[in-house]
Design an enzyme around this catalytic site. Structure first.
Site, PDB file in Angstrom:
ATOM      1  N   ASP A  10       6.151 -23.445  37.303  1.00  0.00           N
ATOM      2  CA  ASP A  10       6.096 -22.163  36.580  1.00  0.00           C
ATOM      3  C   ASP A  10       7.054 -21.209  37.291  1.00  0.00           C
ATOM      4  O   ASP A  10       6.665 -20.189  37.813  1.00  0.00           O
ATOM      5  CB  ASP A  10       4.673 -21.593  36.538  1.00  0.00           C
ATOM      6  CG  ASP A  10       4.081 -21.329  37.917  1.00  0.00           C
ATOM      7  OD1 ASP A  10       4.526 -21.973  38.893  1.00  0.00           O
ATOM      8  OD2 ASP A  10       3.178 -20.478  38.036  1.00  0.00           O
ATOM      9  N   ASP A  15       8.453 -21.543  43.585  1.00  0.00           N
ATOM     10  CA  ASP A  15       8.805 -22.750  42.811  1.00  0.00           C
ATOM     11  C   ASP A  15      10.299 -23.010  42.912  1.00  0.00           C
ATOM     12  O   ASP A  15      10.733 -24.162  43.063  1.00  0.00           O
ATOM     13  CB  ASP A  15       8.462 -22.575  41.322  1.00  0.00           C
ATOM     14  CG  ASP A  15       6.999 -22.381  41.054  1.00  0.00           C
ATOM     15  OD1 ASP A  15       6.335 -23.357  40.682  1.00  0.00           O
ATOM     16  OD2 ASP A  15       6.524 -21.240  41.198  1.00  0.00           O
ATOM     17  N   HIS A 241       4.484 -21.755  49.683  1.00  0.00           N
ATOM     18  CA  HIS A 241       3.453 -22.513  48.975  1.00  0.00           C
ATOM     19  C   HIS A 241       4.030 -23.749  48.283  1.00  0.00           C
ATOM     20  O   HIS A 241       3.674 -24.890  48.603  1.00  0.00           O
ATOM     21  CB  HIS A 241       2.781 -21.634  47.919  1.00  0.00           C
ATOM     22  CG  HIS A 241       2.120 -20.412  48.443  1.00  0.00           C
ATOM     23  ND1 HIS A 241       1.070 -20.460  49.339  1.00  0.00           N
ATOM     24  CD2 HIS A 241       2.342 -19.096  48.183  1.00  0.00           C
ATOM     25  CE1 HIS A 241       0.678 -19.219  49.606  1.00  0.00           C
ATOM     26  NE2 HIS A 241       1.439 -18.383  48.919  1.00  0.00           N
ATOM     27  N   ASP A 242       4.911 -23.534  47.328  1.00  0.00           N
ATOM     28  CA  ASP A 242       5.413 -24.632  46.509  1.00  0.00           C
ATOM     29  C   ASP A 242       6.391 -25.544  47.250  1.00  0.00           C
ATOM     30  O   ASP A 242       6.339 -26.771  47.076  1.00  0.00           O
ATOM     31  CB  ASP A 242       6.041 -24.081  45.236  1.00  0.00           C
ATOM     32  CG  ASP A 242       5.020 -23.353  44.374  1.00  0.00           C
ATOM     33  OD1 ASP A 242       3.802 -23.604  44.538  1.00  0.00           O
ATOM     34  OD2 ASP A 242       5.416 -22.516  43.542  1.00  0.00           O
TER      35      ASP A 242
END
Length: 310
Positions: A10, A15, A241-242
């Site tokens: 997303d 990301d 995070h990603d």
């Protein structure tokens, strides 16, 4: 042989960093990138993904497919304050988009790729799990066709990042997460906030990456993200995070995992999206995933910075 991978994203700030790592590592054969409603709308995530591939110069070799435009049952919930109105901090606002998404609906693309390469395909999901849930619903045999599924999401031993109890990806579409968690994937790895919060990209790492179009993009896209993190935590850094989920798919040795039964809350005013981990097997249910409980932060950040310098 390079590992066959589909990235389900997303595309917000982190990301995009995950996509950069997946491509720049040189260790993946990225069969496609599928987009889902999450940090930003599905259409904005698609535009961002196309821009990142243009930045990388691989827009011709990696197809992008649109997926779900909303959660299974709920209204959309965007994170513009963290990721900016466009999702990537305005970093590529002047880049014209000439890459277009390919024909095909993301869940069907995932199913077709898994059937084409049974036992070979890794799926790395760094957004809400709507596309993955739709794919499982359509083709339950998918759980035995994929080699592994790596999910960025959840938190089992700490607090949430969108509510006191929930991590963002789980909160946006907990019903989809529940479907995926209960689907029966033999190899499902949860890369949650318990480990991603330890992976902080700082100014020192920025300096290591140097000065290149990609380095400049990383610096610009993470500026506001770092400011938001500083306001809440007193440290100027970008939480990876990603990218860490991509890193786990690249080198599982950078994390320590334990097998647990984990479920997702879907019927609570206070706790929707909470990932509930049965640490002591009080529910007497078979473990359904590998949960990341620790990370070699230095090894991961070295992996990332080296790939960005390559």
């Amino acid at each position: 042989m390079r590992k066959k991978v589909i990235l389900d994203v997303d595309t917000g700030v982190d990301d995009a960093l995950g996509i950069l790592l997946a491509v720049r590592s040189g260790q993946f054969d990225v069969l496609g990138i599928t987009t889902v409603n999450g940090n930003v709308s599905r259409d904005q995530a698609t535009i961002n993904t196309c821009k990142i591939l243009q930045l990388l110069g691989c827009e011709e070799s990696i197809p992008v497919y649109k997926g779900a435009g909303r959660p299974l049952l709920r209204e959309s919930f965007f994170e513009h304050r963290v990721h900016g109105q466009d999702g990537i901090g305005g970093a590529l606002k002047d880049m014209p988009v000439h890459k277009q998404p390919s024909e095909g609906f993301a869940p069907e693309v995932i199913i077709e790729a898994a059937r084409r390469y049974p036992g070979e395909l890794t799926l790395v999901a760094t957004g809400p799990l709507t596309n993955v849930a739709l794919a499982v619903r359509q083709a339950p045999e998918l759980v035995h066709l994929l080699k592994e599924v790596v999910v960025m999401g959840g938190v089992v031993g700490s607090y949430g990042n969108v509510t006191p109890t929930a991590e963002y990806n789980m909160y946006v579409d907990p019903e989809a997460a529940k479907i995926v968690f209960h689907a029966g994937f033999p190899s499902l790895t949860l890369v949650g906030l318990d480990v991603t919060r330890k992976a902080l990209l700082t100014e020192e790492h920025m300096q290591q990456i140097g000065d290149s179009p990609i380095a400049r993009y990383i610096r610009e896209s993470t500026t506001d993200y770092m400011q938001r993190y500083y306001e809440r935590n007193g440290i100027r850094a970008c939480v990876m995070h990603d990218p860490l989920a991509v890193g786990v798919a690249l080198n599982r040795g950078i994390v320590t995992t334990r097998r647990y039964y984990v479920d997702v809350e879907t019927r609570s005013d206070l706790c929707d999206g909470q990932t509930v981990c049965d640490f002591q097997n009080r529910l007497s249910k078979q473990a359904n995933m590998d949960v990341c409980v620790d990370v070699d932060t230095e090894a991961f950040l070295q992996l990332f910075t080296q790939a960005m310098k390559a």
